[in-house]
Write an enzyme that holds these catalytic residues in place. Structure first.
Site, mmCIF file in Angstrom:
data_model
loop_
_atom_site.group_PDB
_atom_site.id
_atom_site.type_symbol
_atom_site.label_atom_id
_atom_site.label_comp_id
_atom_site.label_asym_id
_atom_site.label_seq_id
_atom_site.Cartn_x
_atom_site.Cartn_y
_atom_site.Cartn_z
ATOM 1 N N ARG A 1 23.191 71.713 -13.101
ATOM 2 C CA ARG A 1 24.698 71.437 -13.379
ATOM 3 C C ARG A 1 24.587 70.835 -14.804
ATOM 4 O O ARG A 1 25.827 70.698 -15.380
ATOM 5 C CB ARG A 1 25.240 70.265 -12.485
ATOM 6 C CG ARG A 1 25.626 71.045 -11.016
ATOM 7 C CD ARG A 1 25.969 69.822 -9.911
ATOM 8 N NE ARG A 1 25.141 68.878 -9.857
ATOM 9 C CZ ARG A 1 23.870 69.045 -8.789
ATOM 10 N NH1 ARG A 1 23.939 70.210 -8.073
ATOM 11 N NH2 ARG A 1 23.175 68.041 -8.562
ATOM 12 N N GLU B 1 12.007 59.620 -4.944
ATOM 13 C CA GLU B 1 11.946 58.279 -4.034
ATOM 14 C C GLU B 1 10.746 58.720 -3.449
ATOM 15 O O GLU B 1 9.946 57.628 -2.857
ATOM 16 C CB GLU B 1 13.421 58.439 -3.269
ATOM 17 C CG GLU B 1 13.602 56.975 -2.650
ATOM 18 C CD GLU B 1 14.796 56.803 -1.696
ATOM 19 O OE1 GLU B 1 15.608 58.031 -1.907
ATOM 20 O OE2 GLU B 1 14.875 56.104 -0.909
HETATM 21 P P1 AMP Z 1 17.794 61.553 -11.327
HETATM 22 O O1 AMP Z 1 16.629 62.239 -11.959
HETATM 23 O O2 AMP Z 1 17.368 60.529 -10.131
HETATM 24 O O3 AMP Z 1 18.516 60.626 -12.507
HETATM 25 O O4 AMP Z 1 18.843 62.253 -10.887
HETATM 26 C C1 AMP Z 1 19.746 63.066 -11.731
HETATM 27 C C2 AMP Z 1 19.538 64.566 -11.381
HETATM 28 O O5 AMP Z 1 20.140 64.653 -9.869
HETATM 29 C C3 AMP Z 1 20.944 65.253 -11.766
HETATM 30 O O6 AMP Z 1 20.515 66.651 -12.106
HETATM 31 C C4 AMP Z 1 22.014 65.111 -10.940
HETATM 32 O O7 AMP Z 1 22.674 66.268 -10.898
HETATM 33 C C5 AMP Z 1 21.149 65.122 -9.537
HETATM 34 N N1 AMP Z 1 21.982 64.137 -8.703
HETATM 35 C C6 AMP Z 1 21.286 62.947 -8.408
HETATM 36 N N2 AMP Z 1 22.082 61.970 -7.508
HETATM 37 C C7 AMP Z 1 23.585 62.699 -7.497
HETATM 38 C C8 AMP Z 1 24.526 62.373 -6.671
HETATM 39 N N3 AMP Z 1 24.713 61.374 -5.989
HETATM 40 N N4 AMP Z 1 25.463 63.589 -6.838
HETATM 41 C C9 AMP Z 1 25.420 64.633 -7.447
HETATM 42 N N5 AMP Z 1 23.982 64.831 -8.134
HETATM 43 C C10 AMP Z 1 23.138 64.020 -8.111
#
Ligand code: AMP
Length: 180
Positions: A67, A104
């Site tokens: 995205r 996680e």
């Molecule tokens: P992180 O690496 O944990 O910061 O996760 C970010 C990535 O996971 C991004 O590419 C987001 O598009 C996706 N992502 C994580 N949690 C969500 C959520 N609750 N809703 C939509 N996309 C998420």
């Protein structure tokens, strides 16, 4: 950090759909397809992502799969910069460098073309949403491995309770339109 009026934030939030328990139980998935399909919300979001960096030097916008590609190329065009995708393993066709990061449960990997960034390039890392910050940290390591300099992070939405900001702030300033 830029100040976005509450009424504008509310409007954008109304255009982001929350899907409970997707892709797995317990996740409140923030669906931006509804933001993309509304022409006013699409323009507004693109403007608000661009605005903080208009006076800054940006050579490359790095967008994170998948995205981060949707607004990332528009953002790059608006900033007169190039666009570089960071992708999941096996998607990029030429020589790549890769970086593992913690989830996680378990680990994941992100890749970038090995010739995508010239040493000394000023790089803005963009994604739709920051959760734990793990993928943005991995992207930072990829950029730095090629000699690029991360000058900022750009997100539409930040899930503040996951505290991803703390991992990135020491590297470069963060601009999130919506902090929830
Ligand atoms: P992180 O690496 O944990 O910061 O996760 C970010 C990535 O996971 C991004 O590419 C987001 O598009 C996706 N992502 C994580 N949690 C969500 C959520 N609750 N809703 C939509 N996309 C998420």
């Amino acid at each position: 950090m830029q100040k976005v009026e509450e009424s504008i934030k509310d409007y954008l939030l109304e255009n982001i759909r929350t899907i409970p328990d997707f892709p797995k139980p317990g996740i409140q998935f923030k669906d931006i397809t509804t933001l993309l399909s509304n022409k006013k919300a699409l323009q507004l979001t693109t403007f608000l992502l661009t605005e903080p960096y208009l006076e800054k030097e940006v050579d490359i916008v790095v967008g994170l799969e998948s995205r981060g590609f949707l607004f990332g190329t528009n953002l790059a065009q608006n900033l007169n910069a190039g666009f570089v995708p960071v992708r999941k393993p096996g998607k990029l066709p030429a020589n790549t460098i890769s970086q593992e990061y913690e989830l996680e449960y378990g680990t994941d990997t992100l890749e970038m073309h090995a010739d995508a960034i010239l040493p000394g390039s000023k790089v803005l890392i963009h994604d739709d949403l920051i959760a734990t910050g793990g993928s943005a940290v991995a992207a930072t390591k990829l950029v730095k491995a090629l000699g690029g300099e991360v000058i900022g992070y750009s997100f539409i939405m930040e899930l503040s309770f996951l505290e991803g900001r703390a991992l990135l702030e020491k590297e470069a300033p963060i601009e999130s339109i919506l902090i929830i």
